[in-house]
Design a protein around this motif. Structure first.
Motif, mmCIF file in Angstrom:
data_model
loop_
_atom_site.group_PDB
_atom_site.id
_atom_site.type_symbol
_atom_site.label_atom_id
_atom_site.label_comp_id
_atom_site.label_asym_id
_atom_site.label_seq_id
_atom_site.Cartn_x
_atom_site.Cartn_y
_atom_site.Cartn_z
ATOM 1 N N ARG A 76 0.630 -1.078 0.315
ATOM 2 C CA ARG A 76 -0.060 -0.066 -0.362
ATOM 3 C C ARG A 76 0.883 1.512 -0.068
ATOM 4 N NH1 ARG A 76 -4.660 -0.122 3.775
ATOM 5 N NH2 ARG A 76 -5.502 2.134 2.827
ATOM 6 N N LEU A 77 2.397 1.350 -0.981
ATOM 7 C CA LEU A 77 2.767 2.684 -0.625
ATOM 8 C C LEU A 77 2.073 3.574 -1.090
ATOM 9 C CD1 LEU A 77 5.609 2.695 -0.524
ATOM 10 C CD2 LEU A 77 6.182 2.669 -2.927
ATOM 11 N N ASP A 78 1.160 3.724 -2.184
ATOM 12 C CA ASP A 78 0.694 5.300 -2.525
ATOM 13 C C ASP A 78 0.129 5.686 -0.900
ATOM 14 O OD1 ASP A 78 1.938 5.322 -4.541
ATOM 15 O OD2 ASP A 78 0.192 4.132 -6.012
ATOM 16 N N ASP A 79 -1.048 4.691 -0.683
ATOM 17 C CA ASP A 79 -1.686 5.239 0.741
ATOM 18 C C ASP A 79 -0.635 6.274 1.659
ATOM 19 O OD1 ASP A 79 -3.862 4.414 -0.517
ATOM 20 O OD2 ASP A 79 -3.693 2.779 -0.220
ATOM 21 N N ASP A 111 11.109 0.579 -10.331
ATOM 22 C CA ASP A 111 11.827 1.560 -8.901
ATOM 23 C C ASP A 111 11.003 2.448 -8.221
ATOM 24 O OD1 ASP A 111 13.481 2.213 -6.982
ATOM 25 O OD2 ASP A 111 15.258 3.132 -8.773
ATOM 26 N N VAL A 112 10.456 1.901 -7.354
ATOM 27 C CA VAL A 112 9.721 3.536 -6.553
ATOM 28 C C VAL A 112 10.605 4.132 -5.313
ATOM 29 C CG1 VAL A 112 7.219 1.573 -6.841
ATOM 30 C CG2 VAL A 112 8.543 1.496 -4.735
ATOM 31 N N THR A 113 11.721 3.490 -5.407
ATOM 32 C CA THR A 113 12.780 4.280 -4.282
ATOM 33 C C THR A 113 12.823 5.822 -4.213
ATOM 34 O OG1 THR A 113 14.940 3.679 -5.801
ATOM 35 C CG2 THR A 113 13.920 1.249 -3.713
ATOM 36 N N PRO A 114 12.827 6.249 -5.597
ATOM 37 C CA PRO A 114 13.149 7.581 -5.511
ATOM 38 C C PRO A 114 11.542 8.857 -4.406
ATOM 39 C CG PRO A 114 13.462 7.015 -7.415
ATOM 40 C CD PRO A 114 12.803 5.523 -6.587
ATOM 41 N N LEU A 115 10.026 7.807 -4.772
ATOM 42 C CA LEU A 115 9.200 8.091 -4.184
ATOM 43 C C LEU A 115 9.761 8.127 -2.588
ATOM 44 C CD1 LEU A 115 5.962 6.235 -5.948
ATOM 45 C CD2 LEU A 115 7.009 8.428 -6.310
#
Ligand code: SF4
Length: 202
Positions: A76-79, A111-115
């Motif tokens: 649930r990364l976005d949340d 790659d979601v790490t920049p978020l």
């Protein structure tokens, strides 16, 4: 619904039961009631996550906020990042850590790490094993052997955006010889290895 709970002086956040692993030692499979109340009948919305955190933070001072188990929080990364963005508007709020299995880049296929930059202060990635074969034997990842290299790659990439990144192993669930191998592996990646005791949550 238990969204937040305390461990020591940390405020822990429970956002999902779901996980991309099925570890032999997971509290989800060995729950004896101590943490059983954390099972979510439904997942809290991002607004409910933020509301639960805000309410808890008005009642007590915590050293850190930790997105943790039952399940894998980055599903649930976005949340999570929605709540973190709001919390970071107040510099008095505690630092924010995510305890993760490190599968996020595999889950999202990118790659979601920049978020994580500016929103997450610490990432603790469960290593659990010294190699892919043992990881699969103990953690039964849905991504297969790719999960092990994937979590190491996630941790290495997260270092560019998060001030503190560590790998962790649970001392009770891994032989000493494997802990030594994990130390060498962590060294190769330039990441600190934290050896922790089994505390019945991720
Ligand atoms: S221990 Fe963590 S990574 Fe393993 S199955 Fe449980 S929640 Fe998932």
């Amino acid at each position: 619904m238990t969204v937040t709970y305390e461990v020591g002086d940390g405020l822990y956040v429970n956002v999902t039961n779901r996980c991309t692993n099925s570890c032999d030692f997971c509290v989800r499979s060995v729950a004896d009631g101590t943490y059983g109340e954390l099972w979510l009948e439904r997942e809290p919305s991002k607004e409910e996550i933020l509301s639960a955190l805000t309410e808890a933070l008005t009642k007590k001072n915590y050293k850190e906020i930790v997105f943790c188990g039952y399940g894998e929080p980055t599903i649930r990364l976005d949340d999570i990042l929605f709540a973190c963005k709001k919390l970071k508007e107040n510099p008095q709020n505690p630092k924010i850590r995510i305890n993760t299995n490190g599968h996020a880049n595999l889950i999202f296929g990118k790659d979601v790490t920049p978020l994580l930059a500016g929103l997450i202060d610490c990432v603790s990635v469960s290593l659990n094993a010294p190699d892919a074969e043992e990881y699969c034997r103990v953690c039964h990842p849905q991504f297969g052997k790719e999960a092990f290299t994937g979590l190491l790659d996630f941790a290495a990439k997260a270092k560019e955006y998060v001030p503190s990144v560590m790998l962790s192993v649970v001392s009770d669930s891994i032989p000493d010889s494997d802990i030594e191998k994990c130390k060498r592996l962590a060294n190769e990646y330039g990441i600190t290895l934290k050896i922790r005791e089994y505390i019945k949550n991720n």
